[in-house]
Scaffold this motif. Structure first.
Motif, PDB file in Angstrom:
ATOM      1  N   ALA A  29      41.949  40.334  32.611  1.00 20.53           N
ATOM      2  CA  ALA A  29      41.607  39.158  31.814  1.00 20.53           C
ATOM      3  C   ALA A  29      40.216  38.646  32.168  1.00 20.53           C
ATOM      4  O   ALA A  29      39.425  38.313  31.282  1.00 20.53           O
ATOM      5  N   ILE A  30      39.893  38.610  33.458  1.00 21.82           N
ATOM      6  CA  ILE A  30      38.593  38.053  33.843  1.00 21.82           C
ATOM      7  C   ILE A  30      37.470  39.010  33.444  1.00 21.82           C
ATOM      8  O   ILE A  30      36.410  38.575  32.976  1.00 21.82           O
ATOM      9  N   LEU A  31      37.724  40.333  33.553  1.00 19.15           N
ATOM     10  CA  LEU A  31      36.698  41.269  33.093  1.00 19.15           C
ATOM     11  C   LEU A  31      36.506  41.153  31.589  1.00 19.15           C
ATOM     12  O   LEU A  31      35.388  41.238  31.079  1.00 19.15           O
ATOM     13  N   PHE A  32      37.604  40.897  30.869  1.00 15.48           N
ATOM     14  CA  PHE A  32      37.509  40.708  29.427  1.00 15.48           C
ATOM     15  C   PHE A  32      36.646  39.493  29.107  1.00 15.48           C
ATOM     16  O   PHE A  32      35.767  39.553  28.240  1.00 15.48           O
ATOM     17  N   VAL A  33      36.860  38.372  29.816  1.00 18.52           N
ATOM     18  CA  VAL A  33      36.070  37.158  29.589  1.00 18.52           C
ATOM     19  C   VAL A  33      34.591  37.446  29.817  1.00 18.52           C
ATOM     20  O   VAL A  33      33.728  37.071  29.018  1.00 18.52           O
ATOM     21  N   ILE A  34      34.299  38.169  30.919  1.00 21.76           N
ATOM     22  CA  ILE A  34      32.905  38.437  31.272  1.00 21.76           C
ATOM     23  C   ILE A  34      32.219  39.271  30.196  1.00 21.76           C
ATOM     24  O   ILE A  34      31.133  38.936  29.722  1.00 21.76           O
TER      25      ILE A  34
ATOM     26  N   ILE B  75      42.782  40.546  36.731  1.00 22.24           N
ATOM     27  CA  ILE B  75      41.498  41.261  36.794  1.00 22.24           C
ATOM     28  C   ILE B  75      41.081  41.689  35.399  1.00 22.24           C
ATOM     29  O   ILE B  75      39.927  41.507  34.999  1.00 22.24           O
TER      30      ILE B  75
END
Lengths: 118, 167
Positions: free
Chosen positions: A64-69, A62
């Motif tokens: 990591a994906i929020l970081f990407v976004i 979670i």
């Protein structure tokens, strides 16, 4: 290629060569005498509880994906910041709309507790 | 100079791509994908797209690959087990047939499509963040605003999918 990228290129070459040279040089210089005791915990060290190649918790995913976004969001803001003066209030309004939509998602994620380390 | 760099980094990209498929361990594959992304960034730079090259390194080689690594660790994907009954015919017939397919495809593409105006290195200069800012915020204003909706959907999807386990 556009001008002025030679320093970055040289930096990249050094960055790639540095670990290769270090590893190869170490292999050439060091004495090779491996035995099982060397791999154990040293003196008062704690014995390994389990293998390090275990499964990671989904929380890392979670984050990591929020970081990407938010990373993608920042990439969009950068050209705006560079051209801030020319775009004026028109640019500010555009970015405000862009961020308003995203902040709704951010607040929702915050309320949902996705950013907390449970 | 540009052509040499192009050939060098195109070769690195292809080599990393092949290594990605050949490697048995998923983490080694993910690291070769970093190599592919990095060489693609250099190719973008050669074409004059400076901002896209930087974004490629930051977003793809950095953030997205970290995400890939987390997924690999999350699933605890280890080394691939060796398959004993590997057909020898697959390699013997597959590689020549793939060459034939690629040759046929490139021939058909050459014939069917109109001849493109060749790429000249250094012909395009509007790739700096300053120029990209102009393009995004004037000409492509609507796609830019819609991107925020796309990112919003990504936030919702990620949290809905991943939070289920914890709640």
């Amino acid at each position: 290629m556009p001008e002025g990228y030679l320093p970055i290129f040289l930096f990249m070459v050094v960055a790639i060569l540095f670990p290769i040279v270090a590893i190869v040089a170490a292999r050439l210089i060091r004495p090779g005498n491996p035995f099982a005791t060397k791999l154990e915990a040293y003196e008062c060290g704690i014995k390994a509880a389990s293998d390090s190649r275990g499964r990671y918790t989904v929380r890392f995913y979670i984050i990591a994906i929020l970081f990407v976004i938010f990373d993608v969001e920042t990439v969009f803001l950068y050209p705006w910041a560079v051209r801030y003066k020319q775009l004026g209030w028109f640019g500010v309004t555009e970015v405000a709309v862009f961020l308003a939509i995203l902040i709704v998602g951010y607040i929702w994620a915050f309320k949902k507790g996705a950013l907390e380390w449970v | 100079m540009d052509v040499i760099l192009f050939l060098l980094f195109a070769a690195i990209a292809v080599a990393c791509g092949v290594n990605l498929v050949v490697q048995k361990h998923p983490i080694a594959s993910a690291l070769s994908l970093v190599g592919v992304m990095g060489s693609l960034a250099v190719l973008y730079l050669l074409l004059g797209a400076e901002f896209i090259a930087a974004a490629q390194v930051i977003v793809y080689a950095g953030a997205i690959m970290v995400l890939f690594l987390f997924v690999i660790m999350l699933l605890n994907a280890g080394g691939e087990p060796k398959t004993p009954g590997k057909s020898r015919m697959a390699g013997l017939l597959g590689i020549p047939l793939m060459a034939v397919l690629l040759g046929l495809l490139s021939y058909l593409v050459q014939r069917a499509l109109p001849k493109p105006a060749g790429v000249t290195f250094g012909a395009f200069t509007g790739g700096k963040p300053y120029d990209v800012g102009k393009a995004i915020f004037t000409e492509y204003m609507l796609p830019f605003e819609i991107t925020s909706v796309l990112i919003l959907i990504a936030i919702l999807g990620a949290i809905v999918l991943a939070r289920k386990e914890i709640d």
